[in-house]
Design a protein around this motif. Structure first.
Motif, PDB file in Angstrom:
ATOM      1  N   TYR A   1       0.875  -1.221  -0.002  1.00 22.96           N
ATOM      2  CA  TYR A   1      -0.166  -0.028  -0.136  1.00 22.96           C
ATOM      3  C   TYR A   1       1.034   1.325  -0.088  1.00 22.96           C
ATOM      4  O   TYR A   1       0.532   2.326   0.499  1.00 22.96           O
ATOM      5  N   PHE A   2       2.022   0.970  -0.661  1.00 22.22           N
ATOM      6  CA  PHE A   2       3.009   2.222  -0.618  1.00 22.22           C
ATOM      7  C   PHE A   2       2.589   3.542  -1.253  1.00 22.22           C
ATOM      8  O   PHE A   2       2.661   4.538  -0.513  1.00 22.22           O
ATOM      9  N   ALA A   3       1.754   3.410  -2.317  1.00 23.62           N
ATOM     10  CA  ALA A   3       1.438   4.572  -3.093  1.00 23.62           C
ATOM     11  C   ALA A   3      -0.160   5.084  -2.397  1.00 23.62           C
ATOM     12  O   ALA A   3      -0.419   6.272  -2.642  1.00 23.62           O
ATOM     13  N   GLU A   4      -0.964   4.184  -1.935  1.00 22.02           N
ATOM     14  CA  GLU A   4      -2.129   4.787  -1.726  1.00 22.02           C
ATOM     15  C   GLU A   4      -2.336   5.826  -0.602  1.00 22.02           C
ATOM     16  O   GLU A   4      -1.316   5.710   0.294  1.00 22.02           O
ATOM     17  N   ASN A   5      -3.296   6.401  -0.545  1.00 20.68           N
ATOM     18  CA  ASN A   5      -3.468   7.583   0.434  1.00 20.68           C
ATOM     19  C   ASN A   5      -4.502   7.546   1.425  1.00 20.68           C
ATOM     20  O   ASN A   5      -5.912   7.526   0.763  1.00 20.68           O
ATOM     21  N   ALA A   6      -4.537   7.325   2.445  1.00 22.00           N
ATOM     22  CA  ALA A   6      -5.669   7.132   3.515  1.00 22.00           C
ATOM     23  C   ALA A   6      -6.494   8.071   3.442  1.00 22.00           C
ATOM     24  O   ALA A   6      -7.643   7.915   3.940  1.00 22.00           O
ATOM     25  N   LEU A   7      -6.262   9.275   2.939  1.00 23.34           N
ATOM     26  CA  LEU A   7      -7.075  10.523   2.946  1.00 23.34           C
ATOM     27  C   LEU A   7      -8.176  10.046   1.943  1.00 23.34           C
ATOM     28  O   LEU A   7      -9.323  10.469   2.134  1.00 23.34           O
ATOM     29  N   GLY A   8      -7.965   9.196   1.086  1.00 25.35           N
ATOM     30  CA  GLY A   8      -8.822   8.874   0.259  1.00 25.35           C
ATOM     31  C   GLY A   8      -9.820   7.536   0.699  1.00 25.35           C
ATOM     32  O   GLY A   8     -10.263   6.779  -0.386  1.00 25.35           O
ATOM     33  N   ALA A   9      -9.693   7.170   1.649  1.00 26.00           N
ATOM     34  CA  ALA A   9     -10.397   6.011   2.415  1.00 26.00           C
ATOM     35  C   ALA A   9     -11.723   6.004   2.159  1.00 26.00           C
ATOM     36  O   ALA A   9     -12.188   4.867   1.598  1.00 26.00           O
ATOM     37  N   THR A  10     -12.407   7.046   2.056  1.00 25.08           N
ATOM     38  CA  THR A  10     -13.787   6.914   1.922  1.00 25.08           C
ATOM     39  C   THR A  10     -14.280   7.103   0.535  1.00 25.08           C
ATOM     40  O   THR A  10     -15.353   7.249   0.243  1.00 25.08           O
ATOM     41  N   SER A  11     -13.366   7.464  -0.476  1.00 25.69           N
ATOM     42  CA  SER A  11     -13.818   7.585  -1.890  1.00 25.69           C
ATOM     43  C   SER A  11     -13.040   6.761  -2.809  1.00 25.69           C
ATOM     44  O   SER A  11     -13.904   5.753  -3.117  1.00 25.69           O
ATOM     45  N   ALA A  12     -11.701   6.709  -2.932  1.00 25.86           N
ATOM     46  CA  ALA A  12     -10.779   6.121  -4.135  1.00 25.86           C
ATOM     47  C   ALA A  12     -10.725   4.614  -3.318  1.00 25.86           C
ATOM     48  O   ALA A  12     -10.487   3.745  -4.204  1.00 25.86           O
ATOM     49  N   PHE A  13     -10.290   4.686  -2.176  1.00 28.86           N
ATOM     50  CA  PHE A  13      -9.728   3.367  -1.715  1.00 28.86           C
ATOM     51  C   PHE A  13     -10.530   2.707  -0.658  1.00 28.86           C
ATOM     52  O   PHE A  13     -10.188   2.584   0.775  1.00 28.86           O
ATOM     53  N   PRO A  14     -11.640   2.014  -0.998  1.00 31.88           N
ATOM     54  CA  PRO A  14     -12.662   1.328   0.101  1.00 31.88           C
ATOM     55  C   PRO A  14     -11.764   0.267   0.760  1.00 31.88           C
ATOM     56  O   PRO A  14     -12.204  -0.097   1.966  1.00 31.88           O
ATOM     57  N   SER A  15     -10.675  -0.466   0.160  1.00 35.53           N
ATOM     58  CA  SER A  15      -9.914  -1.402   0.919  1.00 35.53           C
ATOM     59  C   SER A  15      -9.246  -0.772   1.965  1.00 35.53           C
ATOM     60  O   SER A  15      -9.304  -1.492   3.096  1.00 35.53           O
ATOM     61  N   VAL A  16      -8.743   0.593   1.803  1.00 34.24           N
ATOM     62  CA  VAL A  16      -8.316   1.127   2.996  1.00 34.24           C
ATOM     63  C   VAL A  16      -8.978   1.331   4.143  1.00 34.24           C
ATOM     64  O   VAL A  16      -8.648   1.165   5.317  1.00 34.24           O
ATOM     65  N   ARG A  17     -10.266   1.996   3.739  1.00 33.84           N
ATOM     66  CA  ARG A  17     -11.312   2.109   4.697  1.00 33.84           C
ATOM     67  C   ARG A  17     -11.663   0.615   5.451  1.00 33.84           C
ATOM     68  O   ARG A  17     -11.671   0.709   6.798  1.00 33.84           O
ATOM     69  N   GLY A  18     -11.985  -0.194   4.758  1.00 31.60           N
ATOM     70  CA  GLY A  18     -12.083  -1.591   5.211  1.00 31.60           C
ATOM     71  C   GLY A  18     -11.097  -2.180   6.437  1.00 31.60           C
ATOM     72  O   GLY A  18     -11.372  -2.611   7.420  1.00 31.60           O
ATOM     73  N   LEU A  19      -9.729  -1.894   6.012  1.00 32.02           N
ATOM     74  CA  LEU A  19      -8.461  -2.392   6.658  1.00 32.02           C
ATOM     75  C   LEU A  19      -8.803  -1.415   8.065  1.00 32.02           C
ATOM     76  O   LEU A  19      -8.363  -2.185   9.072  1.00 32.02           O
ATOM     77  N   GLU A  20      -8.870  -0.293   7.648  1.00 26.78           N
ATOM     78  CA  GLU A  20      -8.860   0.720   9.100  1.00 26.78           C
ATOM     79  C   GLU A  20      -9.952   0.268   9.584  1.00 26.78           C
ATOM     80  O   GLU A  20      -9.922   0.323  11.250  1.00 26.78           O
ATOM     81  N   GLN A  21     -11.140   0.210   9.399  1.00 23.72           N
ATOM     82  CA  GLN A  21     -12.352  -0.250  10.409  1.00 23.72           C
ATOM     83  C   GLN A  21     -12.077  -1.622  11.072  1.00 23.72           C
ATOM     84  O   GLN A  21     -12.376  -1.830  12.324  1.00 23.72           O
ATOM     85  N   GLU A  22     -11.356  -2.479  10.254  1.00 24.49           N
ATOM     86  CA  GLU A  22     -10.838  -3.827  11.031  1.00 24.49           C
ATOM     87  C   GLU A  22     -10.176  -3.564  12.203  1.00 24.49           C
ATOM     88  O   GLU A  22     -10.042  -4.374  13.016  1.00 24.49           O
ATOM     89  N   VAL A  23      -9.240  -2.646  11.728  1.00 27.59           N
ATOM     90  CA  VAL A  23      -8.228  -2.257  12.869  1.00 27.59           C
ATOM     91  C   VAL A  23      -8.830  -1.781  14.165  1.00 27.59           C
ATOM     92  O   VAL A  23      -8.651  -2.378  15.228  1.00 27.59           O
ATOM     93  N   ILE A  24      -9.778  -0.999  13.796  1.00 30.91           N
ATOM     94  CA  ILE A  24     -10.575  -0.393  15.078  1.00 30.91           C
ATOM     95  C   ILE A  24     -11.333  -1.400  15.639  1.00 30.91           C
ATOM     96  O   ILE A  24     -11.259  -1.427  16.893  1.00 30.91           O
TER      97      ILE A  24
END
Ligand SMILES: Cc1ncc(COP(=O)(O)O)c(C=O)c1O
Length: 414
Positions: A54-77
């Motif tokens: 996930y080197f290039a992805e930006n967690a700022l875009g977690a709720t728009s461009a990168f649903p996978s980042v959002r999912g990972l973050e929600q699972e960590v929480i």
């Protein structure tokens, strides 16, 4: 340095970067007192590989461009809330570190209080023991809040009665540390929880250091006090994944007992020509690598892995404390609950010991009250314990044989 006219070859640059580290501390050899945490090589590898994925992805875009980042973050929480016995309806966020999690918790509490009091400009105060981490002072200076630091008792434990006495009608936040940075001791969170409920004050637990170690120490049967949402007065918790969660930096969690409290955290702005800007963190752009790596390390280790590491680490620290106690004149400061250990001396100046140790390449962490040598220990320090203790015995006998000239100035600094 002038801005380069021409570019340079990759190999040349990588070589220079490597060479530039030559005078940095050998943290792999356990010579840094804090800053880098290590469990096992395999855990490092897991975190590194997930980060690079996930080197290039930006967690700022977690709720728009990168649903996978959002999912990972929600699972960590979700995993963190489960670990900290959160009730149904709890919520949380990832952040880039302890300081950011603390800033977020303080501003969330301030917003909640301003709303509750119907006073949009209310400037309240924060009550805590003097051992509180300076990230709260940073938050207070940014948000124009007062911090009331209450001295610890002679045994270095938080003075619960004095903390309660410091609370007044302008108090918006009571903070307990699990553990605090200077002494590594866990504040009496159960008693603070009762005070918080009695005075209807928001209690935050700064478990930045202990959050991902204390639950496993407890499961191992160690006498580590309760500190999490199982205590009814605990309303929010900060806990760093990049410390004893053994995840790559930057990764922390800030958690709330209720989604209603958590809803005060995000910043939601529409007053500009572009679209709605809504962020849960202080920072905007944020490395998704930190999110993915944290998810990967938690999944990779599971409770089983964290228990194994806690057993090795805390067992190693027991040995370290025994060895320290066997060096005449030395004592362990207070009664550390987890992995922060400081030692002082009854007859020698601990800063002089630190100076000797620095000559042998061990960068000192220092405590001023009492004067002591301070280390936040991970497996790096356990693996290098034998040479460290050899040098410590040498330093102590050297100082006894040849008392130093008046102490050279040495600064306790992070
Ligand atoms: C008790 C405590 N809280 C908060 C922090 C701040 O964490 P960070 O350095 O990740 O911002 C630290 C750092 O050591 C700490 O010891």
């Amino acid at each position: 340095m002038a801005f380069p006219e021409k570019g340079r070859a990759r190999a040349d640059i990588l070589r220079e970067l490597h060479e530039r580290k030559a005078n940095d501390i050998d943290w792999r050899g356990g010579r840094a007192p804090v800053f880098v945490f290590k469990a096992e090589d395999e855990v490092d590898r897991m975190g590194r590989e997930a980060f690079v994925e996930y080197f290039a992805e930006n967690a700022l875009g977690a709720t728009s461009a990168f649903p996978s980042v959002r999912g990972l973050e929600q699972e960590v929480i979700a995993m963190a809330l489960d670990l900290f016995h959160a009730p149904p309806g709890a919520a949380g966020f990832m952040s880039t570190g302890g300081s950011e999690s603390i800033l977020l918790a303080v501003q969330t509490c301030r917003k909640f209080e301003r709303d509750r009091r119907g006073q949009p400009r209310h400037h309240g105060n924060i009550v805590a023991s003097e051992t509180l981490h300076p990230a709260f002072d940073k938050a207070a200076s940014l948000m124009d809040l007062e911090i009331r630091r209450v001295p610890v008792r002679a045994d270095l434990r938080a003075d619960v009665a004095a903390l309660e006495a410091a609370i007044d009608t302008d108090t918006i936040l009571l903070v307990g540390s699990a553990p605090n940075f200077p002494y590594g001791m866990i504040d009496p969170i159960a008693e603070l929880s009762e005070i918080a409920l009695r005075h209807r004050v928001w209690l935050h637990v700064d478990a930045c250091v202990g959050g991902y170690l204390a639950p496993f120490a407890r499961r191992l049967g160690r006498p580590v006090p309760e500190f999490d949402f199982s205590l009814p007065g605990v309303r929010s918790i900060s806990a760093d994944l990049h410390k004893y969660g053994f995840c790559p930096k930057p990764a922390s969690t800030v958690l709330y007992r209720s989604a209603a409290d958590a809803a005060f955290q995000p910043f939601d702005f529409s007053g500009w020509p572009s679209g709605r800007f809504i962020t849960g963190t202080v920072v905007g752009t944020r490395p998704a690598g930190g999110v993915a790596a944290a998810w990967a390390v938690l999944q990779h280790l599971g409770a089983e892995g964290y228990l194994r590491i806690a057993e090795q680490l805390l067992g190693g620290i027991d040995r370290y404390r025994r060895e320290l106690g066997a060096i005449p004149g030395l004592f362990v400061v207070g009664e550390p609950d987890l992995a922060i250990v400081a030692y002082g001396s009854h007859d020698l100046d601990a800063f002089a010991i630190a100076t000797q140790m620095a000559q042998r390449g061990w960068q000192p962490g220092l405590l001023r009250r009492p004067r002591a040598v301070h280390r936040m220990m991970s497996m790096l320090h356990i693996d290098s314990m034998a040479p460290y203790l050899d040098d410590l015995r040498w330093a102590v006998s050297e100082l006894r044989a040849r008392p130093p000239a008046p102490a050279q100035p040495i600064e306790a600094r992070y």
